[in-house]
Design a protein around this motif. Structure first.
Motif, PDB file in Angstrom:
ATOM      1  N   TYR A  36       0.829  -1.213   0.000  1.00 30.86           N
ATOM      2  CA  TYR A  36       0.000   0.000   0.000  1.00 30.86           C
ATOM      3  C   TYR A  36       0.862   1.261   0.000  1.00 30.86           C
ATOM      4  N   THR A  39       2.991  11.966   3.076  1.00 27.96           N
ATOM      5  CA  THR A  39       1.662  11.804   2.475  1.00 27.96           C
ATOM      6  C   THR A  39       1.282  10.322   2.401  1.00 27.96           C
ATOM      7  N   ARG A  41      -1.995   9.548   4.406  1.00 22.70           N
ATOM      8  CA  ARG A  41      -3.201   9.310   3.608  1.00 22.70           C
ATOM      9  C   ARG A  41      -3.485   7.824   3.398  1.00 22.70           C
ATOM     10  N   VAL A  42      -2.437   6.999   3.480  1.00 21.67           N
ATOM     11  CA  VAL A  42      -2.650   5.589   3.150  1.00 21.67           C
ATOM     12  C   VAL A  42      -2.409   4.672   4.355  1.00 21.67           C
ATOM     13  N   PRO A  67      -4.781   5.645   7.900  1.00 23.47           N
ATOM     14  CA  PRO A  67      -6.180   5.192   7.899  1.00 23.47           C
ATOM     15  C   PRO A  67      -6.323   3.681   8.077  1.00 23.47           C
ATOM     16  N   GLN A  68      -5.325   2.920   7.596  1.00 18.78           N
ATOM     17  CA  GLN A  68      -5.390   1.474   7.755  1.00 18.78           C
ATOM     18  C   GLN A  68      -5.156   1.067   9.204  1.00 18.78           C
TER      19      GLN A  68
END
Lengths: 427, 365
Positions: A324, A337, A341-342, A345-346
């Motif tokens: 990811y 970022t 952003r990735v 959130p996970q």
């Protein structure tokens, strides 16, 4: 007859080999499994019912139960029913007569002080009033007749005070909200629900302090634990195992030992203060107060609860595939970022699980605030323990405990609405 | 120095890679790709192909050597500044974002405005026929649909180079074949340079302009699919690509384009020398099963004939597959189309088979 035949036919069509209906033979085949499953969980089930559900039920019951006045002063309660509490006049002689006959039986049966203690929770000095009255009452002849009002007032002035009778009347029902009122710093001692004077208000402040300090501790464990969990999830396995052992080490040490260790470190003659004085940062006569206050509780509890934040975070982060972040970078995102952003959130389900675990544990924490909290670092649980051990006010203990339980359940519900409990992963 | 860069869009210049400082995963890799080429890196797992891709993407650094993109060395450029599109094996679609947000991500980090972003997202999804799914989440899509979205996301910011790491590995056969076609169509239509990694040789043969066969950290052969299949340069490539019969022996005579090989059981066969240079050298002769004939009418006049015994005759629908004992080798396979005039055999039949000398290649032992 027709229907029976139809049923017979249906059953025959579903017959198993032995001519037995299929459903029945299936049920029989499964019965053994079910019984075995039940037997396996039976010890724990029994333990939970006896050790967990019953005490909670009893706590809920004790928080509203109020039998002392009606049981011990039955005639007085009946006689008081006709008395107008707003009238500013003392009750009639009949009420005093009823009180005297109730008290004489109570003194005989040694239950008078039980009643007195119950009233004393609401109105300080009640035990003294009963003790003073018991002496002339014991000397009274069996067939003595009034007037008793003067006798009682002579024994203690407060028997001639309208407030006493208002209190007795207010708390004379067999079930009461009185304990809940005092759990939130209210009283109905005058017959009306009104706030307790400030010098007796403590519970709301303690509830609030427990909540914000738990929230802060929760936030601090997240702040300290997130990078550790991230590291754990992203280093090679052998380093991860070593790190994990270091995270788990506190688990294998007694809670008391860890808390005491903080005492050694933080106290006025403790390691940290000595060091600061030695360096010269702090004057010898002006040592930092780091224990027996909120600071000590926050430091010690953050340390103790840290693994409960790290472990759920770690188990969630381990499941986030490295591709990811790589994908994000290949799409042009810089390190920050890509993380924010990735990756972040996970990891939110892990934050959710850790936060709810730490917060709920912190809200009910007792031993650490007791040992390093002092009066200013006291939690609601310490107050509950005090009411239990020192005052023996089980009704108030029940009410405080129930409020704590309901508050946690409400928080859990709100949390479910906001985060969604399905999004919480413990591993 | 004026160099024609159009032929050297991607260049690996004596690149080496080691993870532990002891073993070289990639040994001396030299490769140069022109713009617009579809190149596949094919090889068994652990052959170094994925490592090469990751070095090109910037997730691994070369231990030695240069990687150049459009003439510029990129060794020290971080992945997010290389502008290379990438499709991952598990798609790596961000599960917390919708399809539209997934595609918008590369545009957003480039600071593109909303309306421009939306136009590009729609266009990219249109290329893979996924316009209707813009508001779905990845988990709501099937594997094939996720694959298309991953492709669209890698293309949406219009990179000149796209890397694909076994992108079809998780799909079933039919879908895989369909996607192979779509990916090549898109790559050619858009004129993108593509580096594709796979361990599936069919995929490599059907999709690529050129295939680089990797083994043991080296490129064993870099050639268009047809050359690779018809003219493998060594035994590894011959074995790895397609099915292959191998017969071991020693070169007896060698004369330019022809050589004779004495097989281990004493049989003499004609072959074309590929990487044998002198008589007495051990060699492995390789013949494709479909180039072996047993039907006398179809045999070429120059064909070399040899005795064989049928060990197994397998009916496969469109083809027949016959396992033979040839020159002591029990795994010799002959394959031919199912047609009226073709013979069918029984176990134990003694037959004569043959092949053209140019179909029989003498490779390294």
């Amino acid at each position: 007859m027709m229907s029976t035949q139809a049923t017979d036919h249906d059953e025959r069509s579903m017959d198993a080999r032995g001519g037995e209906p299929l459903k029945r033979s299936l049920a029989r085949a499964l019965r053994r499994q079910k019984i075995r499953a039940l037997l396996l969980i039976a010890p724990l089930l029994a333990f939970i019912v006896l050790g967990f559900l019953m005490p909670i039920g009893s706590m809920l019951f004790r928080s509203v139960e109020n039998p002392q006045i009606t049981d011990i002063l039955p005639r007085t309660v009946v006689a008081l029913a006709d008395w107008d509490a707003d009238s500013n006049e003392l009750p009639s002689e009949a009420v005093y007569t009823a009180l005297v006959s109730d008290l004489r039986i109570a003194i005989e049966e040694r239950t008078a002080m039980t009643m007195a203690r119950r009233m004393n929770y609401e109105m300080a000095g009640f035990t003294t009033m009963v003790r003073r009255a018991s002496r002339p009452l014991r000397r009274l002849d069996d067939d003595a007749t009034g007037p008793f009002r003067e006798l009682m007032i002579e024994a203690h002035d407060d028997w001639g005070d309208v407030a006493t009778w208002r209190a007795l009347k207010a708390y004379s029902s067999p079930y009461t909200v009185g304990y809940y009122l005092s759990a939130v710093d209210y009283t109905m001692v005058s017959g009306e629900i009104e706030p307790l004077p400030d010098n007796r208000s403590i519970h709301l402040m303690l509830f609030w302090r427990t909540a914000w300090m738990s929230g802060l501790i929760c936030f601090l464990t997240l702040l300290l634990g997130y990078p550790v969990a991230f590291l754990l999830a992203n280093v090679k396995e052998r380093y991860a195992n070593l790190l994990l052992i270091m995270v788990l080490l506190p688990f294998w040490t007694s809670l008391l030992v860890r808390t005491s260790a903080w005492k050694v470190l933080l106290q006025e003659q403790g390691v940290i203060n000595q060091l600061l004085v030695w360096i010269g940062l702090v004057a010898d006569d002006n040592r930092l107060a780091m224990i027996n206050n909120k600071f000590g509780v926050i430091v010690a509890m953050t340390h103790i609860l840290l693994p409960f934040m790290i472990l759920p975070l770690y188990s969630v982060m381990k499941t986030v595939p490295p591709s990811y972040v790589r994908a994000a970078k290949s799409l042009g995102a810089n390190d920050w970022t890509a993380f924010w952003r990735v990756y972040f959130p996970q990891s939110v389900p892990g934050i959710g699980a850790g936060a709810i675990l730490v917060f709920i544990m912190a809200v009910g924490y007792y031993i650490t605030p007791e040992l390093v909290g002092g009066p200013s670092g006291m939690f609601i649980s310490n107050r509950i323990a005090h009411q239990w051990n020192v005052s023996g006010n089980w009704g108030l203990v029940g009410a405080l405990g129930t409020i704590l339980l309901v508050a946690v359940l409400v928080l859990y519900w709100v949390y479910d609405k906001i985060v969604g409990i399905d999004n919480v992963k413990l591993g | 120095m004026p160099t024609d860069r159009s032929d050297e869009f991607v260049v690996f210049d004596s690149v080496q890679k080691s993870y532990d400082g002891e073993i070289l995963v990639v040994k001396d890799l030299n490769l140069s790709m022109p713009k617009g080429e579809f190149l596949t890196m094919l090889g068994p797992s652990g052959s170094g192909k994925t490592t090469c891709l990751m070095m090109l993407a910037g997730f691994e650094t070369a231990t030695h050597g240069d990687i150049r993109l459009d003439g510029k060395p990129i060794n020290n450029i971080p992945p997010h500044k290389r502008g290379i599109g990438m499709v991952f094996q598990n798609y790596a679609l961000f599960p917390h974002m919708t399809i539209g947000e997934n595609l918008g991500f590369p545009l957003e980090v480039r600071g593109m405005g909303k309306s421009e972003r939306e136009a590009k997202i729609t266009r990219a999804l249109g290329m893979v026929q996924m316009e209707d799914f813009v508001n779905r989440r990845p988990a709501q899509l099937s594997g094939g649909q996720q694959q298309r979205v991953a492709l669209a996301r890698a293309l949406v910011f219009e990179p000149e180079l796209v890397l694909m790491d076994e992108p079809l590995g998780a799909l079933d056969k039919q879908l895989r074949e369909h996607m192979q076609f779509e990916i090549t169509r898109l790559a050619h239509d858009l004129g993108i340079t593509t580096v594709y990694v796979t361990h599936d040789q069919t995929e490599a043969l059907t999709m690529s302009d050129r295939v680089a066969v990797f083994n043991d950290g080296r490129i064993q052969q870099l050639a268009p699919p047809e050359d690779l299949y018809e003219r493998p340069e060594n035994s590894f490539v011959a074995q790895f690509i397609g099915e292959n019969n191998k017969l071991d022996g020693v070169v007896e005579t060698i004369n330019g384009e022809h050589c004779t090989v004495r097989l281990d059981d004493g049989t003499l066969v004609d072959a074309q020398p590929v990487n044998v240079s002198q008589a007495g050298e051990r060699t492995r002769v390789s013949i494709r099963p479909e180039r072996v004939e047993s039907n006398p009418e179809r045999l070429h006049p120059d064909a070399h004939l040899i005795d064989a015994e049928v060990l197994e005759f397998i009916y496969m629908g469109d083809t027949f597959r016959t396992r033979l004992r040839v020159a002591g080798n029990q795994d010799f396979v002959m394959k031919y189309r199912n047609a009226q005039d073709q013979p069918r055999y029984q176990k134990g039949d003694k037959i004569r088979i043959g092949w053209r000398p140019e179909d029989c290649r003498a490779l390294d032992a």
